[in-house]
Write a protein that holds these residues in place. Structure first.
Motif, PDB file in Angstrom:
ATOM      1  N   TYR A 130       0.858  -1.183   0.000  1.00 27.56           N
ATOM      2  CA  TYR A 130       0.000   0.000   0.000  1.00 27.56           C
ATOM      3  C   TYR A 130       0.891   1.228   0.000  1.00 27.56           C
ATOM      4  O   TYR A 130       2.085   1.147   0.315  1.00 27.56           O
ATOM      5  CB  TYR A 130      -0.946  -0.014   1.212  1.00 27.56           C
ATOM      6  CG  TYR A 130      -0.283  -0.332   2.532  1.00 27.56           C
ATOM      7  CD1 TYR A 130       0.311   0.669   3.310  1.00 27.56           C
ATOM      8  CD2 TYR A 130      -0.235  -1.640   3.022  1.00 27.56           C
ATOM      9  CE1 TYR A 130       0.919   0.380   4.523  1.00 27.56           C
ATOM     10  CE2 TYR A 130       0.370  -1.942   4.236  1.00 27.56           C
ATOM     11  CZ  TYR A 130       0.945  -0.924   4.985  1.00 27.56           C
ATOM     12  OH  TYR A 130       1.557  -1.224   6.185  1.00 27.56           O
ATOM     13  N   ARG A 131       0.325   2.368  -0.371  1.00 26.57           N
ATOM     14  CA  ARG A 131       1.110   3.595  -0.436  1.00 26.57           C
ATOM     15  C   ARG A 131       1.572   4.033   0.953  1.00 26.57           C
ATOM     16  O   ARG A 131       0.894   3.768   1.946  1.00 26.57           O
ATOM     17  CB  ARG A 131       0.296   4.704  -1.106  1.00 26.57           C
ATOM     18  CG  ARG A 131       0.156   4.542  -2.598  1.00 26.57           C
ATOM     19  CD  ARG A 131      -0.805   5.556  -3.186  1.00 26.57           C
ATOM     20  NE  ARG A 131      -2.189   5.259  -2.811  1.00 26.57           N
ATOM     21  CZ  ARG A 131      -3.218   6.050  -3.098  1.00 26.57           C
ATOM     22  NH1 ARG A 131      -3.020   7.204  -3.729  1.00 26.57           N
ATOM     23  NH2 ARG A 131      -4.447   5.701  -2.754  1.00 26.57           N
ATOM     24  N   LEU A 132       2.725   4.685   0.980  1.00 29.05           N
ATOM     25  CA  LEU A 132       3.381   5.019   2.245  1.00 29.05           C
ATOM     26  C   LEU A 132       3.590   6.518   2.395  1.00 29.05           C
ATOM     27  O   LEU A 132       3.832   7.233   1.417  1.00 29.05           O
ATOM     28  CB  LEU A 132       4.743   4.314   2.324  1.00 29.05           C
ATOM     29  CG  LEU A 132       4.723   2.783   2.224  1.00 29.05           C
ATOM     30  CD1 LEU A 132       6.134   2.245   2.090  1.00 29.05           C
ATOM     31  CD2 LEU A 132       4.021   2.157   3.437  1.00 29.05           C
ATOM     32  N   ALA A 133       3.494   6.980   3.631  1.00 26.96           N
ATOM     33  CA  ALA A 133       3.899   8.342   3.977  1.00 26.96           C
ATOM     34  C   ALA A 133       5.434   8.372   4.049  1.00 26.96           C
ATOM     35  O   ALA A 133       6.060   7.348   4.329  1.00 26.96           O
ATOM     36  CB  ALA A 133       3.289   8.734   5.316  1.00 26.96           C
ATOM     37  N   PRO A 134       6.073   9.514   3.785  1.00 28.75           N
ATOM     38  CA  PRO A 134       5.469  10.824   3.531  1.00 28.75           C
ATOM     39  C   PRO A 134       5.133  11.091   2.059  1.00 28.75           C
ATOM     40  O   PRO A 134       4.744  12.201   1.725  1.00 28.75           O
ATOM     41  CB  PRO A 134       6.545  11.777   4.018  1.00 28.75           C
ATOM     42  CG  PRO A 134       7.830  11.064   3.709  1.00 28.75           C
ATOM     43  CD  PRO A 134       7.545   9.597   3.937  1.00 28.75           C
ATOM     44  N   LYS A 135       5.287  10.081   1.205  1.00 27.71           N
ATOM     45  CA  LYS A 135       4.999  10.325  -0.217  1.00 27.71           C
ATOM     46  C   LYS A 135       3.527  10.687  -0.424  1.00 27.71           C
ATOM     47  O   LYS A 135       3.183  11.450  -1.335  1.00 27.71           O
ATOM     48  CB  LYS A 135       5.391   9.104  -1.044  1.00 27.71           C
ATOM     49  CG  LYS A 135       5.471   9.394  -2.530  1.00 27.71           C
ATOM     50  CD  LYS A 135       6.358   8.396  -3.249  1.00 27.71           C
ATOM     51  CE  LYS A 135       6.539   8.787  -4.703  1.00 27.71           C
ATOM     52  NZ  LYS A 135       7.485   7.903  -5.393  1.00 27.71           N
ATOM     53  N   VAL A 136       2.675  10.096   0.394  1.00 28.88           N
ATOM     54  CA  VAL A 136       1.257  10.465   0.421  1.00 28.88           C
ATOM     55  C   VAL A 136       0.848  10.617   1.884  1.00 28.88           C
ATOM     56  O   VAL A 136       1.562  10.172   2.789  1.00 28.88           O
ATOM     57  CB  VAL A 136       0.358   9.392  -0.244  1.00 28.88           C
ATOM     58  CG1 VAL A 136       0.658   9.264  -1.723  1.00 28.88           C
ATOM     59  CG2 VAL A 136       0.502   8.041   0.461  1.00 28.88           C
ATOM     60  N   LYS A 137      -0.306  11.216   2.131  1.00 26.29           N
ATOM     61  CA  LYS A 137      -0.852  11.247   3.484  1.00 26.29           C
ATOM     62  C   LYS A 137      -1.146   9.819   3.925  1.00 26.29           C
ATOM     63  O   LYS A 137      -1.581   8.974   3.131  1.00 26.29           O
ATOM     64  CB  LYS A 137      -2.140  12.080   3.526  1.00 26.29           C
ATOM     65  CG  LYS A 137      -1.920  13.570   3.301  1.00 26.29           C
ATOM     66  CD  LYS A 137      -1.222  14.206   4.491  1.00 26.29           C
ATOM     67  CE  LYS A 137      -1.178  15.721   4.377  1.00 26.29           C
ATOM     68  NZ  LYS A 137      -0.445  16.331   5.500  1.00 26.29           N
ATOM     69  N   ALA A 138      -0.918   9.531   5.201  1.00 22.47           N
ATOM     70  CA  ALA A 138      -1.048   8.163   5.700  1.00 22.47           C
ATOM     71  C   ALA A 138      -2.444   7.586   5.477  1.00 22.47           C
ATOM     72  O   ALA A 138      -2.599   6.376   5.303  1.00 22.47           O
ATOM     73  CB  ALA A 138      -0.691   8.123   7.183  1.00 22.47           C
ATOM     74  N   ALA A 139      -3.459   8.434   5.457  1.00 21.61           N
ATOM     75  CA  ALA A 139      -4.822   7.941   5.259  1.00 21.61           C
ATOM     76  C   ALA A 139      -4.995   7.234   3.915  1.00 21.61           C
ATOM     77  O   ALA A 139      -5.903   6.409   3.756  1.00 21.61           O
ATOM     78  CB  ALA A 139      -5.818   9.089   5.384  1.00 21.61           C
ATOM     79  N   LYS A 140      -4.131   7.532   2.946  1.00 18.69           N
ATOM     80  CA  LYS A 140      -4.214   6.852   1.649  1.00 18.69           C
ATOM     81  C   LYS A 140      -3.991   5.352   1.796  1.00 18.69           C
ATOM     82  O   LYS A 140      -4.496   4.553   0.992  1.00 18.69           O
ATOM     83  CB  LYS A 140      -3.195   7.442   0.673  1.00 18.69           C
ATOM     84  CG  LYS A 140      -3.514   8.857   0.212  1.00 18.69           C
ATOM     85  CD  LYS A 140      -4.794   8.902  -0.598  1.00 18.69           C
ATOM     86  CE  LYS A 140      -5.069  10.292  -1.134  1.00 18.69           C
ATOM     87  NZ  LYS A 140      -6.357  10.347  -1.868  1.00 18.69           N
ATOM     88  N   ALA A 141      -3.229   4.963   2.827  1.00 17.32           N
ATOM     89  CA  ALA A 141      -3.010   3.533   3.058  1.00 17.32           C
ATOM     90  C   ALA A 141      -4.313   2.827   3.407  1.00 17.32           C
ATOM     91  O   ALA A 141      -4.504   1.652   3.075  1.00 17.32           O
ATOM     92  CB  ALA A 141      -1.988   3.332   4.175  1.00 17.32           C
ATOM     93  N   ILE A 142      -5.229   3.533   4.085  1.00 15.94           N
ATOM     94  CA  ILE A 142      -6.523   2.926   4.415  1.00 15.94           C
ATOM     95  C   ILE A 142      -7.333   2.715   3.141  1.00 15.94           C
ATOM     96  O   ILE A 142      -7.959   1.666   2.954  1.00 15.94           O
ATOM     97  CB  ILE A 142      -7.300   3.794   5.427  1.00 15.94           C
ATOM     98  CG1 ILE A 142      -6.432   4.175   6.628  1.00 15.94           C
ATOM     99  CG2 ILE A 142      -8.555   3.048   5.902  1.00 15.94           C
ATOM    100  CD1 ILE A 142      -7.087   5.174   7.577  1.00 15.94           C
ATOM    101  N   GLU A 143      -7.317   3.686   2.256  1.00 16.07           N
ATOM    102  CA  GLU A 143      -7.986   3.535   0.957  1.00 16.07           C
ATOM    103  C   GLU A 143      -7.454   2.313   0.216  1.00 16.07           C
ATOM    104  O   GLU A 143      -8.215   1.517  -0.348  1.00 16.07           O
ATOM    105  CB  GLU A 143      -7.767   4.772   0.086  1.00 16.07           C
ATOM    106  CG  GLU A 143      -8.483   6.015   0.524  1.00 16.07           C
ATOM    107  CD  GLU A 143      -8.241   7.171  -0.442  1.00 16.07           C
ATOM    108  OE1 GLU A 143      -7.747   6.933  -1.567  1.00 16.07           O
ATOM    109  OE2 GLU A 143      -8.546   8.314  -0.063  1.00 16.07           O
ATOM    110  N   ASP A 144      -6.135   2.176   0.212  1.00 13.11           N
ATOM    111  CA  ASP A 144      -5.509   1.062  -0.503  1.00 13.11           C
ATOM    112  C   ASP A 144      -5.880  -0.274   0.140  1.00 13.11           C
ATOM    113  O   ASP A 144      -6.140  -1.260  -0.569  1.00 13.11           O
ATOM    114  CB  ASP A 144      -3.994   1.232  -0.518  1.00 13.11           C
ATOM    115  CG  ASP A 144      -3.544   2.446  -1.319  1.00 13.11           C
ATOM    116  OD1 ASP A 144      -4.358   3.004  -2.077  1.00 13.11           O
ATOM    117  OD2 ASP A 144      -2.367   2.840  -1.167  1.00 13.11           O
TER     118      ASP A 144
END
Length: 274
Positions: A95-109
């Motif tokens: 799943y996508r990782l911070a800090p490249k994206v906001k951590a909440a994006k990991a929940i979406e993934d």
């Protein structure tokens, strides 16, 4: 009595032999978002992939979706060795990782990956009514968030209550520390907001097995967060919440946790078949 014991021994040997005779296949780096989404975002295209390990010559098997740990800032998908050769499919998710994206994006993934399992596991021979979600640390947090806050899977057209069981290993039940960090909140300031699994305790959730390390050896208040989650789930009327504290093990408590995960999956499979 001796005859009964002998029959039981032979029965369990037979089960073990059956599991060992299954043939397994692994398929790697399957994208779990649709083609348009992958094309629209290079980081999704690169990072949002999963591996599936499954028994080729078995039908209606259970599936465990496994999320790696790493504080929502690191880590990579894995198929834990301790879960192999048990008759299940295991799906290891990136799943996508911070800090490249906001951590909440990991929940979406995480929700998108679980939706992929619901939409695709039958084509591999799996039973869509036996999809379990588990993970360690950050992966445990993702497990609880998508299982308790139904909006994440609703976005993917999946009812979170269709999950057969949630088994987070040492997951945060308050707001994850990376999300707090993004909002200037220190590790030692516990917060329960829309990004806390505790915010979504509910009686109708899937069965919940919480596993942590020793309270004196865990990260910060990790055991206590889970103990509070267990208490609140029971108070709201959830009838299948259990909590295990693994004495003598710290935060890296996956090895003694895996047999508990396997037992829980087998328990629910047995209930499902009644």
């Amino acid at each position: 009595m001796k005859k009964i014991i002998l029959l039981l021994v032979l029965f369990f040997i037979g089960i073990a032999s059956f599991s060992q005779n299954l043939e397994y296949e692994t398929k790697s780096n399957i994208q779990y978002y649709n083609a348009a989404t992958n094309k629209s975002d290079s980081y999704i295209n690169e990072r949002c992939v999963l591996d599936i390990y499954y028994p080729k010559n078995k039908k209606d098997f259970a599936t465990i979706v496994w999320f790696h740990g790493g504080g929502l800032t690191g880590g990579n998908k894995e198929i834990p060795e301790a879960l192999k050769n048990k008759g299940f499919a295991i799906i290891g998710v990136n799943y996508r990782l911070a800090p490249k994206v906001k951590a909440a994006k990991a929940i979406e993934d995480a929700a998108a990956a679980v939706a992929w399992a619901f939409n695709n596991i039958a084509s591999y021979g799996g039973d869509t009514s036996l999809i379990f979600v588990s993970g360690h640390s950050a992966g445990g947090y993702l497990t609880s968030m998508i299982g308790l806050d139904k909006k994440w899977l609703q976005k993917e057209g999946i009812d979170a209550n269709k999950i057969a069981g949630l088994i987070p290993f040492s997951g945060q039940c308050i707001t994850h520390f990376q999300i707090r960090k993004e909002n200037g909140i220190p590790d030692t300031t516990p917060t329960i907001d829309a990004f806390a699994p505790l915010f979504y305790v509910r009686a109708d959730a899937p069965p919940l097995l919480l596993i942590t390390g020793d309270r004196e050896m865990e990260m910060l208040g990790r055991y206590e967060e889970n103990a509070y989650m267990a208490r609140m789930m029971k108070l709201v009327g959830h009838k299948q919440t259990k909590l295990y504290e693994l004495d003598g093990y710290g935060h890296g408590m996956t090895e003694p946790g895996f047999p508990l995960l396997v037992n829980e999956v087998n328990r629910i499979i047995k209930e499902h078949k009644k």
